[in-house]
Design a protein around this motif. Structure first.
Motif, PDB file in Angstrom:
ATOM      1  N   VAL A  96       6.289   2.931  10.718  1.00  0.00           N
ATOM      2  CA  VAL A  96       5.155   2.637   9.833  1.00  0.00           C
ATOM      3  C   VAL A  96       4.303   1.528  10.447  1.00  0.00           C
TER       4      VAL A  96
ATOM      5  N   ASN B  48       7.289  -4.523   0.423  1.00  0.00           N
ATOM      6  CA  ASN B  48       8.363  -4.116  -0.470  1.00  0.00           C
ATOM      7  C   ASN B  48       8.381  -2.618  -0.716  1.00  0.00           C
ATOM      8  N   LEU B  49       7.343  -1.930  -0.290  1.00  0.00           N
ATOM      9  CA  LEU B  49       7.301  -0.477  -0.477  1.00  0.00           C
ATOM     10  C   LEU B  49       7.780   0.266   0.757  1.00  0.00           C
ATOM     11  N   ILE B  50       7.663  -0.402   1.917  1.00  0.00           N
ATOM     12  CA  ILE B  50       7.976   0.292   3.169  1.00  0.00           C
ATOM     13  C   ILE B  50       9.480   0.527   3.273  1.00  0.00           C
ATOM     14  N   PRO B  51       9.917   1.790   3.398  1.00  0.00           N
ATOM     15  CA  PRO B  51      11.350   2.061   3.510  1.00  0.00           C
ATOM     16  C   PRO B  51      11.899   1.421   4.777  1.00  0.00           C
ATOM     17  N   ASN B  52      13.015   0.768   4.646  1.00  0.00           N
ATOM     18  CA  ASN B  52      13.583  -0.002   5.738  1.00  0.00           C
ATOM     19  C   ASN B  52      13.852   0.865   6.975  1.00  0.00           C
ATOM     20  N   ARG B  53      14.306   2.100   6.720  1.00  0.00           N
ATOM     21  CA  ARG B  53      14.757   2.908   7.844  1.00  0.00           C
ATOM     22  C   ARG B  53      13.598   3.410   8.712  1.00  0.00           C
ATOM     23  N   VAL B  54      12.393   3.481   8.152  1.00  0.00           N
ATOM     24  CA  VAL B  54      11.264   3.948   8.967  1.00  0.00           C
ATOM     25  C   VAL B  54      10.239   2.845   9.179  1.00  0.00           C
TER      26      VAL B  54
ATOM     27  N   ALA C 205       2.339   2.975  13.249  1.00  0.00           N
ATOM     28  CA  ALA C 205       1.241   3.831  12.792  1.00  0.00           C
ATOM     29  C   ALA C 205       0.051   2.979  12.372  1.00  0.00           C
TER      30      ALA C 205
END
Lengths: 242, 223
Positions: B91, B81-87, B94
């Motif tokens: 992520v 829920n923290l990971i921005p959708n666009r990147v 990585a």
């Protein structure tokens, strides 16, 4: 859900710092242990040129007892210190780095293998060259007569599996044992792999070994590597034989 | 990536369910057979061909993949829920790359012989579509425990196939298993080693046979 650019940038920076930090910590933490492994591997392949090493053998112990190493230059003179005056350790001389220099400027490590009575039994010389796809290297063990091959090990980075990669197999390497490098006049002939495999044993003289089917270029690389390095070490070998 | 990996996020249940409820057991059992990453989804073929020459490196590779897939699933799921959708893809990548590098460094420090054989392929786990596929299709939309189970399921699904391929390749290509000379031990000393098994073509054929048998049994048809 659509986040702002600021959030994305901050998130990316934090992720990078955490992951990067984790990786650097591991790398620093394991560096010493990895160094030991690399050293152990080098010593293992040096010893493999003259003897069988089984799993669980005390490689470092045997190496310490049996091997006495030194570094020589192209003229065959012993070199004690590097250009900055730091004492040279033969095991740490990188053959790969020296390979990029002119043959006259390279450093040449020599590993002397002592027999049970403490006398020098064999001279183990590192060799290095190009295979088909990438570099190949190995160690060539010369008997104390400096003419007969006592054993070889080869390794490679990217030769074709099942074809050229077979040079790292024991039964290929054992073909070189007992072969001779010089003719009766003392001229360097070296020993070379023939083209094709399954040449009748009687057609192989003391200067040739059976080839590798489907790996002619790798075999040629092996031949060149042995011959080149023997010529680089020639001055040193002449010195110790006289 | 084939379309089969796209799964619906499972609807949240009201009551708390057991750690190994029927629904959760399916996360592990499905990838072993009906939804196997290699034979059904046809992912991760490249590594399945490259590292299955002998049992021992295959075993190490299986463990490495299992480790990476379970932990990357867990990490992505915790932070989903923290990971921005666009990147999100970068992520995920990585995190996978970090875990893979960790595995590689540990191998180099403690298992150097295997490191020499496997290091190239361990690096390639980063691009193993199975792992990316699971992160994107499952971990981004499911809770941590479910994601761990899913990771184990897919990891074992991958492992048993490549171990099966390696079993036949080492047995017929070298006459040994884990380096133990099987045929010599049972008294057949002149067993001819099959050169085809040593090449990746041998792996293709065994893989094809496994897929054939499996699809005959499950009745799965490609659409």
């Amino acid at each position: 859900m659509r986040q702002s650019n600021t959030y994305i940038i901050i998130f990316s920076i934090i992720t990078t710092i955490i992951l990067g930090g984790l990786l650097s910590l591991t790398s620093v933490g394991l560096a010493e242990r990895q160094q030991i492994q690399v050293e152990l591997d080098t010593k293992k392949s040096i010893l493999r040129a003259v003897m069988d090493i089984q799993k669980g053998d005390d490689v470092l112990g045997i190496y310490g007892d049996r091997i006495e190493s030194l570094v020589v230059d192209h003229q065959g003179t012993r070199v004690e210190n590097d250009s900055e005056g730091v004492p040279l350790i033969a095991e740490n001389v990188s053959i790969e780095k020296n390979f990029k220099l002119d043959p006259e400027e390279r450093l040449y490590p020599v590993f002397q293998f002592k027999g049970d009575n403490g006398e020098i039994d064999a001279y183990i010389l590192p060799i290095y060259g190009n295979g088909l796809w990438d570099v190949i290297w190995g160690y060539l063990a010369l008997d104390k007569d400096l003419n007969t091959i006592k054993g070889v090990v080869f390794d490679h980075r990217g030769e074709t599996p099942g074809l050229g990669a077979r040079i790292s197999e024991k039964d290929i390497q054992s073909r070189f044992v007992e072969k001779q490098l010089y003719d009766q006049a003392g001229q360097l002939i070296s020993v070379s792999m023939l083209k094709g495999e399954g040449n009748p044993p009687e057609s192989l003289g003391v200067h040739s070994v059976d080839g590798l089917a489907g790996a002619t270029i790798t075999a040629r690389g092996v031949n060149n590597m042995i011959k080149d390095y023997l010529s680089y070490y020639e001055n040193y070998l002449k010195k110790i034989s006289s | 990536m084939s379309t089969e990996t796209l799964e619906q996020p499972i609807v949240k249940k009201e009551k708390s369910e057991g750690l190994m409820s029927k629904r959760r057991r399916k996360f592990i059992s499905d990838p072993l057979n009906d939804d196997n990453p290699i034979t059904v989804q046809v992912l991760g073929i490249c590594s399945a061909l490259a590292i299955t020459l002998k049992m021992e490196p295959t075993m190490v590779m299986s463990i490495a993949v299992l480790f990476v897939i379970v932990f990357s699933n867990l990490i992505i799921s915790v932070f989903r829920n923290l990971i921005p959708n666009r990147v999100r893809i970068i992520v995920q990548l990585a995190i996978i790359a970090t875990l893979v590098t960790l595995v590689n460094e540990v191998l180099k420090a403690y298992y150097y012989d295997m490191y020499k054989v496997l290091s190239v392929y361990v690096g390639l786990i980063i691009t193993n579509c199975i792992i990316m596929g699971r992160l994107e299709a499952f971990a981004m939309g499911n809770k941590a425990w479910d994601s761990i189970l899913d990771g184990f399921g897919s990891g074992f699904g991958y492992a048993w196939i490549i171990l099966a391929v390696a079993f036949f390749r080492e047995l017929f290509g070298f006459g040994s298993l884990f380096g133990f000379e099987v045929f010599e031990a049972i008294g057949i000393s002149n067993f001819p080693n099959n050169g085809l098994m040593v090449t990746p073509i041998g792996a293709f054929m065994i893989l094809g046979i496994i897929i054939w048998i499996q699809r005959t049994k499950t009745g799965y048809v490609e659409h």
